[in-house]
Motif scaffolding. Structure first.
Motif: not given
Length: 136
Positions: A22-28, A54-59
């Motif tokens: 899974l790709r996780v993008s944004g804010e957690l 895949d947390v590459t795009a987790l900002v």
């Protein structure tokens, strides 16, 4: 499949009987906690006991986000599964180090390297085949 709240997007990249990537993008954080846990719990309920995120795009990920990751890890561990993070940025990596969570939440540089941590019979094909319906 892709689902999102206003600040977090979770996209399933590929899967197989035992594993989902899974790709996780944004804010957690607290505002996305219920959505994140519900989405991942549904994937686990569908039979996936290994998850590669895949947390590459987790900002952004704060302590509530970290608690979400640890909760999913706990759930998977009870099923003899694993949670592996791929592509963590500097901030998330620092949070894991500062909280002593690096052994609980292993991080690999790429999804491909993360998948190598799993038994071969439990890995999806990587990289996934291009979707013929998707326009380039």
């Amino acid at each position: 499949m892709s689902t999102q709240t206003h600040r977090l997007t979770i996209t399933q990249i590929t899967d197989c009987e035992h594993c989902a990537v899974l790709r996780v993008s944004g804010e957690l954080d607290q505002s996305c906690e219920e959505y994140f846990l519900g989405t991942l719990a549904a994937i686990v309920d569908a039979g996936r006991r290994h998850l590669v995120l895949d947390v590459t795009a987790l900002v952004f990920c704060d302590s509530r986000g970290l608690n979400c990751l640890l909760a999913i890890r706990w759930l998977l561990k009870r099923l003899d599964g694993r949670l592996i993070l791929a592509g963590a940025g500097r901030r998330l990596s620092e949070l894991l180090v500062q909280t002593g969570s690096t052994e609980l939440l292993p991080v690999r540089r790429t999804v491909g390297l993360a998948l190598l941590e799993l038994p071969e019979a439990h890995r999806p094909v990587w990289p996934p085949a291009p979707d013929p319906d998707e326009k380039s």
